[in-house]
Design a protein around this motif. Structure first.
Motif, PDB file in Angstrom:
ATOM      1  N   ILE A 527       0.963  -0.779  -0.006  1.00 50.64           N
ATOM      2  CA  ILE A 527       0.069   0.146  -0.381  1.00 50.64           C
ATOM      3  C   ILE A 527       0.503   1.286   0.432  1.00 50.64           C
ATOM      4  CG2 ILE A 527      -1.763   1.547   1.035  1.00 50.64           C
ATOM      5  CD1 ILE A 527      -3.301  -1.243   0.357  1.00 50.64           C
ATOM      6  N   ILE A 528       1.489   1.410   0.833  1.00 51.26           N
ATOM      7  CA  ILE A 528       2.822   2.833   0.855  1.00 51.26           C
ATOM      8  C   ILE A 528       3.559   2.861  -0.588  1.00 51.26           C
ATOM      9  CG2 ILE A 528       4.727   3.257   2.087  1.00 51.26           C
ATOM     10  CD1 ILE A 528       2.205   3.769   3.803  1.00 51.26           C
ATOM     11  N   THR A 529       4.026   1.402  -1.019  1.00 53.77           N
ATOM     12  CA  THR A 529       4.982   1.663  -2.151  1.00 53.77           C
ATOM     13  C   THR A 529       3.542   2.379  -3.329  1.00 53.77           C
ATOM     14  OG1 THR A 529       4.585  -0.068  -2.478  1.00 53.77           O
ATOM     15  CG2 THR A 529       6.841   0.528  -0.967  1.00 53.77           C
ATOM     16  N   SER A 530       2.270   1.851  -3.431  1.00 54.57           N
ATOM     17  CA  SER A 530       1.898   2.459  -4.813  1.00 54.57           C
ATOM     18  C   SER A 530       0.815   3.794  -4.552  1.00 54.57           C
ATOM     19  CB  SER A 530       0.140   1.246  -4.233  1.00 54.57           C
ATOM     20  OG  SER A 530       0.239   0.058  -4.137  1.00 54.57           O
ATOM     21  N   LEU A 535      -3.003   2.968  -5.932  1.00 55.63           N
ATOM     22  CA  LEU A 535      -3.564   2.924  -4.399  1.00 55.63           C
ATOM     23  C   LEU A 535      -4.808   2.872  -5.002  1.00 55.63           C
ATOM     24  CD1 LEU A 535      -2.876   2.253  -1.590  1.00 55.63           C
ATOM     25  CD2 LEU A 535      -3.027   3.822  -1.186  1.00 55.63           C
ATOM     26  N   ILE A 536      -5.718   3.951  -6.101  1.00 57.26           N
ATOM     27  CA  ILE A 536      -7.574   3.627  -5.666  1.00 57.26           C
ATOM     28  C   ILE A 536      -8.137   2.722  -6.478  1.00 57.26           C
ATOM     29  CG2 ILE A 536      -8.998   5.192  -7.398  1.00 57.26           C
ATOM     30  CD1 ILE A 536      -7.265   7.967  -6.642  1.00 57.26           C
ATOM     31  N   LEU A 544      -9.382  -7.698   1.030  1.00 53.93           N
ATOM     32  CA  LEU A 544      -8.203  -8.015   2.172  1.00 53.93           C
ATOM     33  C   LEU A 544      -7.322  -7.409   2.357  1.00 53.93           C
ATOM     34  CD1 LEU A 544      -8.445 -11.884   2.250  1.00 53.93           C
ATOM     35  CD2 LEU A 544     -10.415 -10.360   3.357  1.00 53.93           C
ATOM     36  N   PHE A 545      -7.180  -6.488   2.987  1.00 50.17           N
ATOM     37  CA  PHE A 545      -6.139  -5.675   3.314  1.00 50.17           C
ATOM     38  C   PHE A 545      -5.214  -5.990   5.010  1.00 50.17           C
ATOM     39  CE2 PHE A 545      -9.171  -3.220   1.625  1.00 50.17           C
ATOM     40  CZ  PHE A 545      -7.655  -2.986  -0.297  1.00 50.17           C
ATOM     41  N   THR A 546      -3.976  -6.934   4.229  1.00 45.90           N
ATOM     42  CA  THR A 546      -3.665  -7.746   5.838  1.00 45.90           C
ATOM     43  C   THR A 546      -2.120  -7.126   5.949  1.00 45.90           C
ATOM     44  OG1 THR A 546      -2.690  -9.616   3.904  1.00 45.90           O
ATOM     45  CG2 THR A 546      -4.452  -9.469   4.867  1.00 45.90           C
ATOM     46  N   ARG A 547      -1.259  -7.542   7.272  1.00 45.33           N
ATOM     47  CA  ARG A 547      -0.669  -6.957   7.600  1.00 45.33           C
ATOM     48  C   ARG A 547      -0.171  -5.334   7.657  1.00 45.33           C
ATOM     49  NH1 ARG A 547       0.453 -10.229  11.380  1.00 45.33           N
ATOM     50  NH2 ARG A 547       1.941 -12.097  10.602  1.00 45.33           N
ATOM     51  N   LEU A 554      -4.082   4.584   7.180  1.00 43.56           N
ATOM     52  CA  LEU A 554      -4.955   5.841   6.531  1.00 43.56           C
ATOM     53  C   LEU A 554      -5.415   5.590   5.266  1.00 43.56           C
ATOM     54  CD1 LEU A 554      -5.643   8.201   7.296  1.00 43.56           C
ATOM     55  CD2 LEU A 554      -3.210   9.097   7.746  1.00 43.56           C
ATOM     56  N   GLU A 555      -3.498   5.116   4.489  1.00 42.41           N
ATOM     57  CA  GLU A 555      -4.312   5.188   2.844  1.00 42.41           C
ATOM     58  C   GLU A 555      -5.370   4.961   1.884  1.00 42.41           C
ATOM     59  OE1 GLU A 555      -1.739   7.474   1.120  1.00 42.41           O
ATOM     60  OE2 GLU A 555      -1.396   8.448   2.788  1.00 42.41           O
ATOM     61  N   VAL A 556      -5.412   3.596   2.502  1.00 43.52           N
ATOM     62  CA  VAL A 556      -7.021   2.792   2.062  1.00 43.52           C
ATOM     63  C   VAL A 556      -7.813   3.922   2.113  1.00 43.52           C
ATOM     64  CG1 VAL A 556      -8.264   0.668   2.556  1.00 43.52           C
ATOM     65  CG2 VAL A 556      -5.435   1.023   2.053  1.00 43.52           C
TER      66      VAL A 556
END
Length: 844
Positions: A527-530, A535-536, A544-547, A554-556
């Motif tokens: 997520i952070i590196t996208s 990301l959108i 499913l968003f894990t770890r 916050l980014e999601v």
């Protein structure tokens, strides 16, 4: 819970607390001004309708028409009473919400730990703060256990700071957050005297956002008020030019101004929101701001945590994997000698006073299987808190003989990466972890280390660790959670799972809970590196968003909002705070939620039951639909009043002043309770939770809906004006004509309130939804109307003549034709929708 607090910490007595409060005041940064009934009354008297009534009363007094003046005085009292009743209901509902939203603090008083409202903390109190708590006063640490605090709200520094009573800085400050452990502190400053108070920051100072619906309603009312002023001036000038009678012209203008002004709408909006929030509060859903009730009905995506929200948060230790024997052990085998070291180090790597359900379980298993209990012999003397991506934590203990224990646990990937293992050995363990994860188990890695001297590494990852094994927990999905998610899906709402757990475990639990998923899981690092654009897209298609860690969560949320979604974020931990704030509606859990999560959230579910959120969404949809019904009713009924007052005057008909202010104000007294009391009590329509959510940016009344209301109003106007001309053609005088016109308008009003209960289902179908207030108020209107028609003095005052049964029947028939045509429109609409659905089903 056992806090291990020294017995010599007795705290203040109640008498000492009262004396301190008298000297230093309450723990508030800003004085809270409560609105008295006098303030409510003064605000009501500023309303435009009241001002118009006072003007009319004054004119009647000047013209020695004391009967009308007395009626206007009674009308002023009536309108004020209705407004006061509604405002008072809203005020009481909001006060109840405020009481529930008032955070509680733990203090020691008279040697007992008690919960008190935060504003009652006094200088000298012994306050207890623990992991996840917001610190609510400035003070000096008296006792602590593994205590660390995040002071970023004051210093801007995001790292947590470890403190105890012997630290150089042994102070804690209001507005900071306890990250780990526990502390007892003696309060030294409260309210405005705290560090945050002097800076001038205050949660009380945060201004509530105005919702889109509020803005649209305000603009609509302002527009109608401007139109009212223009029409008022036009009628005054036209009438004066035609008659030369200034007083009559002024009364005609004021009559029309009263008929144009939709002052019921803002009253209805406030009432609906406040009472909606109050009703939800009784169901265990605490709303921070009543205006968000409307936003609840617009939710398009729910982002939910897994542990404790989807699952029971019971964290049963089901298995232990011991690395050296390469075997998975069942619960019944936990007493086996080969597991002693693994159980020992799993417990030592936990907090000495555990808060987390998994750590509580590990301490219990240690108690049951390990004799003698060595926990009192060893003291924690150095700690590395839970950190890293994925996270791990390390504890260093020592006894009087200087024997050391260095224990670590955390995400299996984190423990494997720091352990002294070959790549083949790592792969072997990863296969075990994958197999356990696919069954829905929560897995933690455990390791030990050895270190001489006190020059400890800066990072815990720099120790050399020996891998010991895995602790395998099972946290089953809550009972009935499948049905809850099915209701959410039926309502057209998407579900996203955002968790710190691994992909395999999350996928297994999601499948068991009935969550629809046809895309691979994504972890926080991805997520952070996208890029923002990627990301959108990812946030839209991924379930499913894990770890996940705070920045990734916050980014999601931001990406989903950028897609135009209305996002509800469910969270319970300190790390969920940013995402809870960023979401349209942050939802915290009342039982397991940390204080900081509850503070950041807009809504708190008291019993942690996700089904309550579904109830809240349903309430939001019901309230929004009912406000629309109320406003459409107001528009439809105002049109015939406006046109019946103005057209005879402008067209030069024989009775130009068919209505006077007394008739209009009687209608206003009927409309006010109907729109703000009756429609507020209207039950939800049966298909409301099977429709997709509305777009938050949609115009409150679109052109089609507005056109329907206008057509309804024009049809009633056509019926009234037809009966007006029919009466004149029959040679009836002004009193008889006014009677027929007034009767038709009253009947139309009652029928319209019944028809507009649903813009889809028939009026007969709507009767199945019992609304006793509608029956009661309609009955009361008919009784008052009968008094006006058939009690001589009242009839003369209203300048009406008592009609015959035939004349009354003609007025009812005219009203029925003018209103009930809409039932045929709804029938056709249902017929075409059914045909469309059948065609879609045939194609599919």
């Amino acid at each position: 819970m056992n806090y291990n607090i020294p017995e010599d910490l007795k705290g203040l007595t109640e008498a000492e607390a009262a004396a301190s409060r008298k000297k230093y005041g309450y723990n508030r940064i800003a004085a809270v001004k409560k609105e008295s009934w006098v303030d409510l009354l003064l605000n009501i008297l500023k309303e435009p309708m009241l001002i118009l009534l006072i003007c009319v009363s004054f004119i009647y007094v000047l013209t020695d028409d004391y009967g009308e003046a007395l009626f206007m005085l009674a009308a002023i009292i009536g309108v004020t009473a209705i407004s006061f009743y509604q405002d008072n209901r809203s005020k009481k509902a909001l006060e109840e919400l405020e009481k529930l939203n008032e955070p509680l603090s733990k203090v020691i008083r008279d040697s007992k730990i008690v919960y008190i409202p935060t504003f009652e903390i006094v200088v000298g109190d012994l306050c207890i703060t623990e992991e996840g708590n917001l610190i609510n006063a400035d003070g000096r640490i008296t006792h602590s256990n593994d205590f660390s605090v995040n002071e970023s709200s004051l210093t801007g520094e995001s790292f947590s700071v470890f403190k105890d009573s012997k630290s150089e800085d042994n102070k804690v400050y209001s507005g900071t957050v306890t990250v780990s452990g526990l502390a007892v502190f003696t309060v030294e400053s409260i309210g405005k005297e705290t560090k945050v108070g002097k800076i001038g920051q205050s949660i009380l100072g945060i201004k509530a956002e105005v919702s889109p619906l509020q803005i649209q309603i305000r603009n609509f009312v302002k527009g109608m008020a401007i139109i009212g002023i223009i029409i008022f001036l036009a009628v005054c000038i036209f009438s004066f030019v035609k008659t030369g009678d200034f007083v009559t012209s002024l009364l005609s203008g004021l009559t029309l101004a009263m008929s144009v002004l939709p002052e019921e709408i803002p009253v209805a909006f406030t009432t609906f929101m406040a009472l909606g929030a109050w009703k939800l509060m009784r169901e265990g859903i605490i709303i921070k701001r009543s205006s968000i009730v409307e936003t609840l009905g617009s939710i398009t995506v729910i982002c939910t945590d897994k542990t404790g929200t989807i699952t029971e948060n019971s964290m049963q230790l089901k298995h232990l994997y011991e690395y050296n024997s390469n075997r998975i052990y069942e619960e019944a085998e936990f007493g086996t000698k080969v597991l002693d070291e693994l159980i020992d180090y799993a417990m030592w790597s936990s907090e000495p006073v555990p808060f987390d359900p998994m750590e509580i379980t590990l301490h219990k298993v240690y108690e049951q299987t390990r004799k003698p209990d060595q926990r009192k012999d060893y003291q924690l003397f150095h700690e590395y808190p839970l950190e890293g991506k994925p996270p791990m934590m390390t504890h260093l203990f020592e006894n009087e003989q200087k024997d050391r224990i260095i224990a670590a646990k955390g995400a299996p990937e984190a423990i494997i990466s720091v352990s002294n293992l070959s790549e083949n050995e790592k792969n072997k363990i990863r296969m075990v972890i994958k197999g356990l994860g696919e069954k829905g188990y929560r897995v933690l890695g455990v390791a030990k280390s050895h270190f001489e001297g006190n020059d400890f590494p800066v990072r815990q990852q720099d120790f050399t660790f020996d891998f010991l094994g895995l602790t395998v927990f099972y946290d089953p999905p809550k009972q009935g959670i499948k049905n809850v998610f099915q209701h959410i899906y039926n309502a057209g709402i998407k579900i996203k799972v955002i968790t710190g757990d691994n992909a395999d475990t999350t996928r297994a639990i999601a499948l068991q809970a009935g969550i629809e998923n046809n895309a691979p899981a994504i972890n926080g690092s991805e997520i952070i590196t996208s890029s923002e654009e990627d990301l959108i897209k990812l946030s839209e298609k991924t379930t499913l968003f894990t770890r996940m860690f705070p920045e990734a969560k916050l980014e999601v949320v931001r990406a989903l909002k950028a897609q135009g979604h209305v996002v509800a974020m469910l969270g319970d931990g300190v790390n969920d705070g940013p995402a809870l704030k960023a979401a349209h509606i942050g939802v915290a859990m009342g039982n397991k939620g940390t204080e900081i999560a509850k503070s950041a959230a807009a809504l708190v579910i008291t019993n942690d039951d996700l089904d309550k959120l579904v109830m809240g969404i349903a309430a939001g949809r019901r309230i929004y639909a009912n406000i629309k019904k109320a406003v459409q009713y107001i528009i439809s009924i105002h049109i015939p009043i406006i046109l019946t007052v103005s057209l005879p005057l402008f067209l030069g008909w024989v009775f130009p002043h068919i209505f006077t202010p007394v008739h209009v104000i009687f209608l206003e007294l009927v409309m006010g309770p109907t729109c703000s009391i009756v429609y507020e009590n209207e039950p939800m329509e049966k298909d409301a939770m099977e429709k997709p959510p509305r777009t938050l940016t949609d115009t409150f009344l679109n052109w089609r809906e507005l056109t329907i209301s206008i057509v309804q109003g024009l049809m009633i106007t056509a019926g009234i004006l037809w009966l007006y001309q029919y009466s004149v053609d029959c040679g009836n005088d002004e009193a008889k004509t006014r009677t027929l016109v007034f009767s038709t308008l009253i009947f139309s009003n009652i029928l319209l309130s019944l028809v507009n209960r649903s813009f889809h289902y028939s009026m007969l179908e709507s009767f199945k939804n019992h609304n006793f207030l509608l029956t009661g108020i309609s009955g009361m209107v008919l009784i008052l109307f009968s008094v006006i028609l058939y009690v001589g003095p009242v009839s003369r005052f209203f300048s009406v003549a008592s009609p015959s049964v035939k004349e009354l029947g003609l007025a009812l028939l005219t009203a029925s034709v003018s209103v009930l045509w809409f039932e045929m429109y709804k029938l056709m609409k249902r017929f075409y929708r059914r045909n469309d659905n059948n065609k879609k089903n045939n194609y599919s």
